[in-house]
Design an enzyme around this catalytic site. Structure first.
Site, PDB file in Angstrom:
ATOM      1  N   ASN A 145      41.614 -12.902  16.509  1.00 48.03           N
ATOM      2  CA  ASN A 145      40.595 -12.755  15.479  1.00 48.03           C
ATOM      3  C   ASN A 145      41.174 -12.758  14.070  1.00 48.03           C
ATOM      4  OD1 ASN A 145      41.476 -10.296  16.945  1.00 48.03           O
ATOM      5  ND2 ASN A 145      40.593  -9.233  15.193  1.00 48.03           N
ATOM      6  N   ALA A 193      27.993 -11.720  21.739  1.00 44.14           N
ATOM      7  CA  ALA A 193      27.107 -12.797  21.282  1.00 44.14           C
ATOM      8  C   ALA A 193      27.143 -13.007  19.766  1.00 44.14           C
ATOM      9  CB  ALA A 193      25.671 -12.480  21.710  1.00 44.14           C
ATOM     10  N   CYS A 319      37.212  -4.513  12.203  1.00 45.90           N
ATOM     11  CA  CYS A 319      37.241  -3.106  12.571  1.00 45.90           C
ATOM     12  C   CYS A 319      38.301  -2.347  11.791  1.00 45.90           C
ATOM     13  CB  CYS A 319      37.515  -2.959  14.060  1.00 45.90           C
ATOM     14  SG  CYS A 319      36.349  -3.898  15.006  1.00 45.90           S
TER      15      CYS A 319
HETATM   16  N1  PLP Z   1      37.607  -8.866  20.633  1.00 48.42           N
HETATM   17  C1  PLP Z   1      37.794  -9.670  19.587  1.00 48.42           C
HETATM   18  C2  PLP Z   1      38.845 -10.738  19.655  1.00 48.42           C
HETATM   19  C3  PLP Z   1      37.022  -9.518  18.431  1.00 48.42           C
HETATM   20  O1  PLP Z   1      37.219 -10.310  17.372  1.00 48.42           O
HETATM   21  C4  PLP Z   1      36.039  -8.483  18.397  1.00 48.42           C
HETATM   22  C5  PLP Z   1      35.242  -8.239  17.174  1.00 48.42           C
HETATM   23  O2  PLP Z   1      35.754  -8.303  16.062  1.00 48.42           O
HETATM   24  C6  PLP Z   1      35.875  -7.680  19.533  1.00 48.42           C
HETATM   25  C7  PLP Z   1      36.683  -7.900  20.638  1.00 48.42           C
HETATM   26  C8  PLP Z   1      34.871  -6.570  19.569  1.00 48.42           C
HETATM   27  O3  PLP Z   1      33.578  -7.079  19.518  1.00 48.42           O
HETATM   28  P1  PLP Z   1      32.321  -6.085  19.437  1.00 48.42           P
HETATM   29  O4  PLP Z   1      32.536  -5.250  18.210  1.00 48.42           O
HETATM   30  O5  PLP Z   1      31.142  -6.981  19.326  1.00 48.42           O
HETATM   31  O6  PLP Z   1      32.325  -5.267  20.691  1.00 48.42           O
END
Ligand code: PLP
Length: 385
Positions: A145, A193, A319
């Site tokens: 990400n 999603a 995050c």
């Molecule tokens: N995994 C990856 C690679 C992500 O980029 C994200 C969100 O930034 C997540 C997991 C977590 O997604 P969510 O916050 O929708 O549970």
């Protein structure tokens, strides 16, 4: 506003919105109720399950709907930790939700996978690490990400399959950007999603046939593995968004054009800002993601200054943006905490055009001049004292 933070979240697509509204108006009944109108919703829910699973190259009975990737990893790690005392083999650049679930459920028995010189999971040592640790699970994300770097997850899946070890792939940043039909090869897959034009708070967890995930208390929905009344309108919207973006992702010309725009943007930034670096420059990366380390100024100041010029970018993981910790992803790739604090991430969507990339490069060059004029890091220090 030019939105360059699609890895944090994407706007709800028109197709997903239409599917949500239609389902909310027409199919709002509880799928567990016994009358015929509810049974129709149950059928629609099962059709959506089959459609999502088919796009992933998997059988429908392997798919559980969840609230997203965070819940998926949590359910999975909790389940596996309770049935095995073996360790978890995790890549060092997993999303914070995977890291947190590992810390909670595999405390003291999480091991990092070794990386090769290019920052990819080292396939040569993977086999010997598996043989040595006999892990309960190997977990590697498909695409990162923060950096957009693509991992050799299909090879990892194959090595794990041959070794008889379950493999989890966090597909959150891959799905909707590149074709998803090979994910059926993984034992477990998680995604959300809202990363591909669907609604927030909806996602899926793919599990092996016959696996019985236990941990969450609740009703018998989702085979008793994830209790709670299903949010069919959001599931319908996710399914529509996945179908649409996965079709687009099959268009190699559309992807090649976007890789080209991204490369030109990178070339511009590197040409105009001496000392700037693109993370993972020599690697396969998502067509939409660039992480740049800039020579001056903290990344939060870059974000603010670009925002004032109507460009929305990020300091990295949604995050962890806003917190002061340097990125664990960049640390795993050998970047210093100082470099990490000078890194910004830009991530486009299918709708972002070449002009927007060019305009962003211009804005970055302008902000660089401004940062130099007002003293870059030095000023930040003074302002923060
Ligand atoms: N995994 C990856 C690679 C992500 O980029 C994200 C969100 O930034 C997540 C997991 C977590 O997604 P969510 O916050 O929708 O549970």
């Amino acid at each position: 506003m030019a939105y360059f933070d699609h890895n944090a979240t994407t706007p709800l697509s028109a197709t997903a919105r239409a599917a949500w509204l239609h389902a909310a108006d027409e199919s709002w009944r509880n799928p567990s109720s016994l009358y015929r109108s509810a049974a129709r919703v149950r059928n629609l829910l099962e059709n959506a399950r089959a459609q999502v699973a088919t796009i992933l190259g998997a059988q429908p009975d392997r798919l559980i709907f969840t609230s997203g990737a965070t819940e998926g990893s949590t359910l999975l790690f909790q389940h596996l930790s309770s049935r095995s005392t073996q360790p978890l083999l995790l890549s060092p650049f997993e999303h914070p939700c995977g890291v947190a679930a590992a810390e909670r459920f595999f405390a003291g028995r999480t091991r990092h996978l070794e990386l090769d010189r290019g920052g990819l999971v080292d396939l040569e040592t993977l086999q010997s690490q598996i043989a040595k640790e006999r892990p309960a699970l190997v977990s590697v994300m498909a695409a990162n990400n923060e950096t957009g770097m693509i991992q050799p997850w299909k090879q990892v899946a194959e090595i794990c399959r041959k070794s008889g070890v379950p493999f989890h792939c966090d597909a959150s940043q891959w799905v909707g950007k590149l074709p998803a039909s090979d994910f059926g090869r993984c034992s477990f897959v998680t995604a959300s999603a809202h990363k591909f034009g669907g609604p927030k708070g909806t996602g899926f967890l793919l599990i092996p046939q016959g696996e019985n995930i236990r941990g969450q208390a609740g009703g018998e929905q989702e085979g008793g593995m994830r209790g709670g009344t299903e949010d069919y309108p959001s599931i319908a919207a996710m399914t529509a968004a996945l179908d649409e973006t996965d079709r687009t992702a099959q268009n190699l010309d559309a992807i090649a054009a976007r890789v080209d725009w991204r490369r030109r943007f990178e070339g511009e930034v590197l040409r105009r800002i001496s000392g700037a670096k693109v993370v993972g420059a020599g690697n396969d990366r998502l067509w939409n993601t660039v992480m740049v380390i800039l020579p001056t100024g903290r990344n939060d100041r870059w974000v603010t200054k670009l925002d004032r010029r109507s460009f929305e970018v990020s300091t990295g993981s949604a995050c962890s943006s806003g917190d002061e910790e340097p990125s664990h992803v960049l640390a795993a790739l050998g970047f210093s905490p100082d470099e990490s604090r000078r890194a910004i991430r830009v991530s486009s969507g299918w709708e972002t055009d070449e002009k927007a990339w060019q305009a962003l490069a211009d804005a970055i060059a302008e902000v660089h001049e401004e940062m130099r004029d007002d003293g870059g890091d030095a000023l930040t220090q003074v302002v923060r004292v």
